[in-house]
Design an enzyme around this catalytic site. Structure first.
Site, mmCIF file in Angstrom:
data_model
loop_
_atom_site.group_PDB
_atom_site.id
_atom_site.type_symbol
_atom_site.label_atom_id
_atom_site.label_comp_id
_atom_site.label_asym_id
_atom_site.label_seq_id
_atom_site.Cartn_x
_atom_site.Cartn_y
_atom_site.Cartn_z
ATOM 1 N N LYS A 131 -32.196 37.998 -9.204
ATOM 2 C CA LYS A 131 -31.797 39.188 -9.961
ATOM 3 C C LYS A 131 -31.442 38.823 -11.396
ATOM 4 C CE LYS A 131 -27.661 40.558 -10.371
ATOM 5 N NZ LYS A 131 -26.301 41.129 -10.417
ATOM 6 N N ASN A 132 -30.700 37.733 -11.573
ATOM 7 C CA ASN A 132 -30.229 37.363 -12.903
ATOM 8 C C ASN A 132 -31.356 36.859 -13.800
ATOM 9 O OD1 ASN A 132 -27.632 38.096 -12.275
ATOM 10 N ND2 ASN A 132 -26.974 36.030 -11.725
ATOM 11 N N ARG B 275 -23.715 45.811 -16.662
ATOM 12 C CA ARG B 275 -23.491 45.146 -17.937
ATOM 13 C C ARG B 275 -24.760 44.537 -18.513
ATOM 14 N NH1 ARG B 275 -18.786 44.319 -20.004
ATOM 15 N NH2 ARG B 275 -19.670 42.592 -21.179
ATOM 16 N N PRO C 190 -16.768 40.093 -23.155
ATOM 17 C CA PRO C 190 -17.135 40.750 -24.408
ATOM 18 C C PRO C 190 -18.530 40.337 -24.868
ATOM 19 C CG PRO C 190 -15.639 38.936 -24.835
ATOM 20 C CD PRO C 190 -15.730 39.068 -23.337
ATOM 21 N N ASP D 182 -19.237 39.746 -28.154
ATOM 22 C CA ASP D 182 -19.076 39.244 -29.518
ATOM 23 C C ASP D 182 -20.178 38.248 -29.898
ATOM 24 O OD1 ASP D 182 -16.741 40.376 -28.553
ATOM 25 O OD2 ASP D 182 -15.444 39.185 -29.841
ATOM 26 N N LEU D 183 -20.539 37.346 -28.983
ATOM 27 C CA LEU D 183 -21.543 36.340 -29.294
ATOM 28 C C LEU D 183 -22.909 36.969 -29.523
ATOM 29 C CD1 LEU D 183 -20.553 33.473 -26.811
ATOM 30 C CD2 LEU D 183 -20.024 33.653 -29.251
ATOM 31 N N ILE E 154 -14.624 30.297 -15.668
ATOM 32 C CA ILE E 154 -15.576 31.167 -16.361
ATOM 33 C C ILE E 154 -15.006 32.569 -16.573
ATOM 34 C CG2 ILE E 154 -17.931 32.059 -16.375
ATOM 35 C CD1 ILE E 154 -17.786 29.010 -16.442
ATOM 36 N N ARG F 19 -26.276 45.536 -4.980
ATOM 37 C CA ARG F 19 -26.610 45.154 -6.351
ATOM 38 C C ARG F 19 -27.279 43.780 -6.397
ATOM 39 N NH1 ARG F 19 -22.046 44.186 -9.456
ATOM 40 N NH2 ARG F 19 -23.609 43.786 -11.071
#
Length: 421
Positions: free
Chosen positions: A22-23, A95, A125, A127-128, A331, A401
């Protein structure tokens, strides 16, 4: 809401085929936005998250469909982008939807994507992602819960430095850089197998990529990219889960269509805990090596370290191991939510911040429990398989999922499992 009922105590036996990752599939699907030529993906897993990404891409103008009579084969074609806005109602479901940001701004010069918000396992987040796009010449604006990235003249290659590896940011910026003018270097890039899989697809589409699987990526952008056909790599997290399912029940399971090397450091930790993993031509055979499992300390790390997505399953296995195990999560800051549910089943777990001390018990007992996120939910499945009596797992939509047909696969291995609407 569906529930899963499991009557434990049955050693799993037989063979299970591991699905596509999936990833890996989600960024590969998003890559279709980089070209007006069709992509064809094989080994696409049938999961809720895949459906969510498919619906989002269709809103943006992608014709995305699974081919009838060819399980796991999907075609994606985006001759014209119809919308550059990824709406909140779709992004909030998953996400990974933020992965359309880089491809859209690279191809269209503008992208407006809803901020994904919080997550059960942490803030995560973006941000990166945004800093990387700025390094490629994009202008970023945040307003009304959306991020808007603009680059009217197109993106330009640049140097991006991550303070810490981020899989999602690496993927987003790889795709963006594939259409940028010139060369992009990403320092501190994520090294996960899914990154390598995305690089293989982008190369097949015409991009020039060096260093996939290392911490420094070099991407030569192209004015246009073409279509390609790509076979998605096997799901290393699903494979690790079924290895531990065999071990926690004292069974013996042959896993096909997978690769032991994708497990990284988890392979060594599993063997240290008393799990036998025998490589085969198309996968591996998993069982207990010498009867009892042993407590082993683990610390989650980016690949090739111990995967955070296997931490919850490992904790479930340590609940019935001899001795104690110290599990440290580095993590995500909120990834021990399965611990209170395991306690309801008789586990002995003490959580202190990002560390959990697990003392093995002689047996777990069935109980009503509730899933809080994807990997937490499957850790409860593993515990239920080993427990005495019946376990009722609620909120199993989390399982849908990330685990394809888990009740059928477990049932074929002899588990007494039933989904109740």
């Amino acid at each position: 809401m569906d529930r899963i009922l499991i009557k434990g105590g049955v050693p799993l036996q037989g063979e299970v085929a591991i699905s596509g990752a999936k990833n890996a599939a989600l960024p590969l699907m998003a890559a279709c936005l980089l070209t007006d030529q069709p992509l064809e993906l094989d080994n696409v897993p049938d999961l809720a998250d895949i459906g969510s990404m498919q619906r989002l891409l269709q809103v943006l103008g992608v014709e995305a469909r699974l081919l009838p009579g060819a399980p796991g084969r999907m075609t994606l074609a985006c001759e014209n982008v119809l919308s550059t806005t990824a709406p909140y109602d779709l992004v909030r479901r998953m996400r990974a939807s933020v992965l359309v940001l880089g491809p859209l701004v690279a191809r269209e010069g503008i992208a407006r994507v809803s901020l994904p918000g919080g997550c059960a396992i942490g803030t995560r987040p973006i941000d990166l992602h945004l800093a990387g796009l700025e390094a490629l010449g994009a202008t970023i604006e945040l307003a009304d819960g959306y991020v808007t990235a603009t680059a009217p003249g197109g993106l330009v290659g640049g140097v991006i430095r991550f303070a810490q590896p981020s899989v999602g940011a690496t993927e987003n910026l790889m795709m963006a850089a594939a259409l940028a003018k010139g060369t992009t270097e990403i320092h501190g890039a994520a090294r996960e197998p899914e990154i390598v899989d995305l690089a293989r697809l982008l190369e097949a589409m015409g991009a020039g990529i060096e260093g996939a699987g290392s911490s420094v990526l070099r991407i030569e952008g192209r004015p246009t990219l073409g279509g390609a056909r790509h076979h998605i790599l096997p799901d290393r997290i699903e494979a690790g889960t079924y290895v531990m399912a065999a071990a926690i029940t004292g069974g013996r399971v042959r896993l096909t269509r997978c690769r032991p090397d994708l497990l990284g450091a988890a392979l060594e930790k599993l063997e240290e805990a008393g799990v036998s993993i025998e490589p085969t031509e198309d996968g591996m055979v998993a069982s207990r090596a010498n009867g009892a499992l042993s407590g082993v300390d683990v610390m989650t790390r980016p690949f090739p370290g111990f995967a955070t997505d296997l931490q919850a399953q490992f904790m479930a296995m340590m609940c019935v191991a001899e001795g104690a195990s110290m599990i440290t999560e580095t993590i995500f800051e909120n990834r021990f939510m399965h611990a209170p549910e395991l306690l309801r089943m008789g586990a002995n777990i003490n959580v202190h911040g990002g560390t959990a001390l697990v003392r093995g018990v002689s047996r777990l007992n069935g109980a009503p429990v509730m899933a809080t996120d994807l990997r937490a939910s499957v850790s409860l499945v593993l515990a239920a398989l080993a427990a005495e009596g019946e376990t009722e797992i609620n909120r199993v939509y989390h399982l849908d999922r990330g685990y394809e047909q888990i009740e059928r696969k477990l049932g074929n291995l002899g588990a007494r499992v039933e989904r109740v609407a």
